[in-house]
Design an enzyme around this catalytic site. Structure first.
Site, short mmCIF file in Angstrom:
data_model
loop_
_atom_site.label_atom_id
_atom_site.label_comp_id
_atom_site.label_asym_id
_atom_site.label_seq_id
_atom_site.Cartn_x
_atom_site.Cartn_y
_atom_site.Cartn_z
N ASP A 126 0.85 -1.19 0.00
CA ASP A 126 0.00 0.00 0.00
C ASP A 126 0.88 1.24 0.00
O ASP A 126 1.97 1.24 0.57
CB ASP A 126 -0.85 0.08 1.28
CG ASP A 126 -1.71 -1.16 1.43
OD1 ASP A 126 -2.18 -1.66 0.40
OD2 ASP A 126 -1.88 -1.61 2.58
N ASP A 159 -2.24 13.16 8.34
CA ASP A 159 -3.43 14.02 8.29
C ASP A 159 -4.31 13.68 7.08
O ASP A 159 -5.53 13.71 7.17
CB ASP A 159 -3.06 15.52 8.34
CG ASP A 159 -1.91 15.88 7.44
OD1 ASP A 159 -1.40 14.99 6.73
OD2 ASP A 159 -1.52 17.06 7.44
N GLU A 205 -11.28 20.35 6.92
CA GLU A 205 -10.33 21.47 6.92
C GLU A 205 -9.27 21.28 5.83
O GLU A 205 -8.68 22.24 5.35
CB GLU A 205 -9.65 21.57 8.30
CG GLU A 205 -9.09 22.95 8.56
CD GLU A 205 -8.01 22.96 9.64
OE1 GLU A 205 -8.25 23.53 10.70
OE2 GLU A 205 -6.92 22.41 9.40
N GLU A 206 -9.07 20.04 5.42
CA GLU A 206 -8.05 19.74 4.40
C GLU A 206 -8.51 20.06 2.98
O GLU A 206 -7.71 20.05 2.06
CB GLU A 206 -7.70 18.25 4.44
CG GLU A 206 -7.06 17.79 5.72
CD GLU A 206 -5.60 18.23 5.84
OE1 GLU A 206 -4.97 18.46 4.80
OE2 GLU A 206 -5.12 18.37 6.98
N ASP A 245 -12.15 18.68 11.32
CA ASP A 245 -10.70 18.86 11.19
C ASP A 245 -10.12 17.47 11.45
O ASP A 245 -10.14 16.98 12.58
CB ASP A 245 -10.20 19.87 12.24
CG ASP A 245 -8.71 20.16 12.06
OD1 ASP A 245 -8.05 19.45 11.28
OD2 ASP A 245 -8.21 21.09 12.71
N LEU A 276 -7.12 15.93 11.50
CA LEU A 276 -6.02 15.72 12.45
C LEU A 276 -5.42 17.08 12.77
O LEU A 276 -4.63 17.62 12.00
CB LEU A 276 -4.97 14.78 11.84
CG LEU A 276 -4.22 13.92 12.84
CD1 LEU A 276 -5.14 13.12 13.74
CD2 LEU A 276 -3.27 12.97 12.12
N ASP A 277 -5.85 17.61 13.90
CA ASP A 277 -5.40 18.94 14.29
C ASP A 277 -4.14 18.85 15.14
O ASP A 277 -3.95 17.90 15.88
CB ASP A 277 -6.51 19.62 15.09
CG ASP A 277 -6.12 21.03 15.46
OD1 ASP A 277 -6.13 21.89 14.56
OD2 ASP A 277 -5.75 21.27 16.62
N GLU A 327 -12.97 24.14 14.19
CA GLU A 327 -12.25 24.12 15.47
C GLU A 327 -13.05 24.84 16.56
O GLU A 327 -13.47 24.25 17.56
CB GLU A 327 -10.86 24.74 15.29
CG GLU A 327 -10.01 23.90 14.35
CD GLU A 327 -8.71 24.54 13.89
OE1 GLU A 327 -7.77 23.80 13.58
OE2 GLU A 327 -8.62 25.78 13.80
P1 AHM Z 1 -3.40 23.17 12.39
O1 AHM Z 1 -4.85 23.17 11.98
O2 AHM Z 1 -2.46 23.52 11.27
O3 AHM Z 1 -3.01 21.93 13.09
O4 AHM Z 1 -3.24 24.42 13.42
C1 AHM Z 1 -4.03 24.47 14.55
C2 AHM Z 1 -3.16 24.35 15.77
C3 AHM Z 1 -3.96 24.11 17.02
O5 AHM Z 1 -4.02 22.75 17.33
C4 AHM Z 1 -3.20 24.84 18.06
O6 AHM Z 1 -4.04 25.30 19.09
C5 AHM Z 1 -2.59 25.97 17.31
O7 AHM Z 1 -2.54 25.59 15.96
C6 AHM Z 1 -1.19 26.24 17.77
O8 AHM Z 1 -0.68 27.31 17.06
P2 AHM Z 1 0.76 27.95 17.40
O9 AHM Z 1 1.77 26.98 16.89
O10 AHM Z 1 0.75 29.24 16.65
O11 AHM Z 1 0.82 28.14 18.88
MG MG Z 2 -6.64 22.46 12.64
#
Ligand code: AHM
Ligand code: MG
Length: 342
Positions: free
Chosen positions: A67, A73, A96-97, A118, A120-121, A284
Site C-alpha cells: 500500500d 493528516d 479542513e483539508e 478537522d 487531524l489537528d 475548530e
Molecule cells: P493546524 O490546523 O495547522 O493543526 O493548526 C491548529 C493548531 C492548534 O491545534 C493549536 O491550538 C494551534 O494551531 C497552535 O498554534 P501555534 O503553533 O501558533 O501556537
Molecule cells: Mg486544525
C-alpha cells in the site's frame, strides 16, 4: 464501589440509551456517531503506529503490504470521509483539508446531516509524538431534500449544531461528545477495540488553574490582550484574578481537553500577523465551543459568544477565548475596554 463487568457502558449502549430519551429520533444521528467511532478507531490505530513509519516506510513510499503510505493528516481525512459518505446519513461533508465541500454519493441516498471536521489537528505535533486530535461538528441540513445540498448547509451558526465533539490521541485515545445534553467522554480500550464510558457528564470548573496561550506572540497582541494574559500570569493585584499556572501543548484538542477536566482558559487572540486569529470557526472553534458550553464553560471571540457568530466562508478564522466561565468573562471584560478594530 469497584466497577464490575456489568457496570461497563460501551459507547454503543450509551448512545442507544440517549436515543431512547427522544422518541422522535430516527436513529440516524446515533448511527452517524457510530460511524465516527469507527473512523476514530481506524485513525487511532494508525497514529499509534506512526513512530514506526521510518522502519516500515515513509509517506509516499510503498509499505510492506504494497500500500502507498500516506501522510497521517491525509489518512485521517480519508478515514472520516470513508466512514461517513456511503452510509446515507450525511449529505455533505467538509474537511479542513479540502477547499470545497464534498457531496455524498449517491444523490438518492443522501442523509439529513452535514458534517464539518478537522481530521487531524495539531499539525506541528504530528511528527514528534505529541498528542493530536480530530474535531467534528454536525448540523442538520437546511436546504430542501429534493435539491442539491449547498454552502448554506455548511455555513450555519454554531448554536444550531446537533452534535459536536473531538477525539484525542493522547496517552490513551478518548472520544468526547455532546448532543446538547451534557458532555460525555469515552476511553478506547485497545484490547477489545471499544470506547467505554469513562467521563460521564463532564463539568468544567468555574475558575481554572491554567492559562494556555502561545506567549511568543506577545509583541503582536493589542494592549488589552497583553493585560488579560498578564493578569492570568501574575494575578491582577486587586484580588479578582489569582495567578495561574501555564500549560500549552500547541494541539488544540489536547489543550482544551486538559482545561475542560482541570479548569483553565485557552486563548488564541488576533494579532498583527493574523488579524482574525489563527483558528477556524467551523472546524475548530464552534464544535469545541459547544462542548465547553455544555460542560458549563464559555467560549467567545473576545466579545461575542463563538456559538452566535454567523459564518461567511468555509475556512473563516476567529480569535478564541475558551474555558472556565469566570476566566473567559474576565478576559472579555478587559477586551471590551478596547475599541473594535475597523
Ligand atoms: P493546524 O490546523 O495547522 O493543526 O493548526 C491548529 C493548531 C492548534 O491545534 C493549536 O491550538 C494551534 O494551531 C497552535 O498554534 P501555534 O503553533 O501558533 O501556537
Ligand atoms: Mg486544525
Amino acid at each position: 464501589m469497584p466497577h464490575t463487568s456489568t457496570s461497563i457502558i460501551t459507547i454503543e449502549r450509551f448512545i442507544m440509551e440517549q436515543e431512547r430519551l427522544h422518541p422522535e429520533a430516527t436513529g440516524e444521528l446515533s448511527n452517524l456517531l457510530y460511524d465516527l467511532c469507527l473512523a476514530a478507531k481506524i485513525i487511532s490505530r494508525h497514529v499509534r503506529r506512526a513512530g514506526l513509519t521510518d522502519i516500515l516506510g515513509s509517506a509516499g513510499a510503498v509499505n510492506v503490504s504494497g500500500d502507498l503510505q500516506q501522510k497521517l493528516d491525509l489518512f485521517a481525512h480519508d478515514a472520516v470521509q470513508n466512514a461517513v459518505q456511503h452510509t446515507g446519513r450525511v449529505c455533505i461533508a467538509v474537511s479542513e483539508e479540502d477547499e470545497e465541500p464534498m457531496l455524498c454519493p449517491p444523490a438518492s441516498r443522501r442523509g439529513k446531516y452535514v458534517i464539518l471536521y478537522d481530521p487531524l489537528d495539531g499539525s506541528t505535533n504530528i511528527d514528534v509524538n505529541v498528542s493530536i486530535g480530530t474535531i467534528f461538528s454536525i448540523h442538520r441540513r437546511v436546504t430542501a431534500r429534493k435539491g442539491e445540498p449547498s454552502l448554506a448547509d455548511c455555513l450555519q451558526v454554531g448554536r444550531k449544531q446537533v452534535a459536536a465533539g473531538y477525539i484525542l490521541y493522547g496517552s490513551s485515545t478518548m472520544l468526547v461528545y455532546t448532543t446538547g445534553q451534557g458532555v460525555h467522554g469515552f476511553t478506547l480500550d485497545p484490547t477489545i477495540g471499544e470506547f467505554l464510558l469513562s467521563h460521564p457528564d463532564i463539568r468544567t470548573p468555574e475558575t481554572g488553574k491554567y492559562y494556555s496561550v502561545n506567549e511568543s506572540n506577545w509583541n503582536r497582541w493589542t494592549p488589552a490582550v497583553q493585560r488579560a494574559v498578564a493578569a492570568f500570569k501574575n494575578g491582577d493585584g486587586g484580588g479578582r484574578m489569582q495567578a495561574k499556572n501555564a500549560r500549552y501543548i500547541g494541539s488544540l484538542v489536547a489543550d482544551i481537553h486538559r482545561n475542560l477536566i482541570s479548569g483553565g482558559i485557552f486563548l488564541y487572540p488576533a494579532d498583527t500577523r493574523s488579524s482574525e486569529g489563527k483558528l477556524r470557526l467551523l472546524y475548530e472553534a464552534a464544535p469545541l465551543a459547544l462542548v465547553v458550553e455544555q460542560a458549563g464553560g464559555a467560549a467567545t471571540d473576545g466579545r461575542r459568544p463563538i456559538l452566535d457568530l454567523v459564518p461567511k466562508s468555509l475556512h473563516q478564522r476567529t480569535p478564541l477565548f475558551i474555558g472556565s466561565k469566570a476566566d473567559v468573562a474576565f478576559a472579555s471584560e478587559i477586551l471590551s475596554t478596547e475599541s473594535v478594530p475597523a
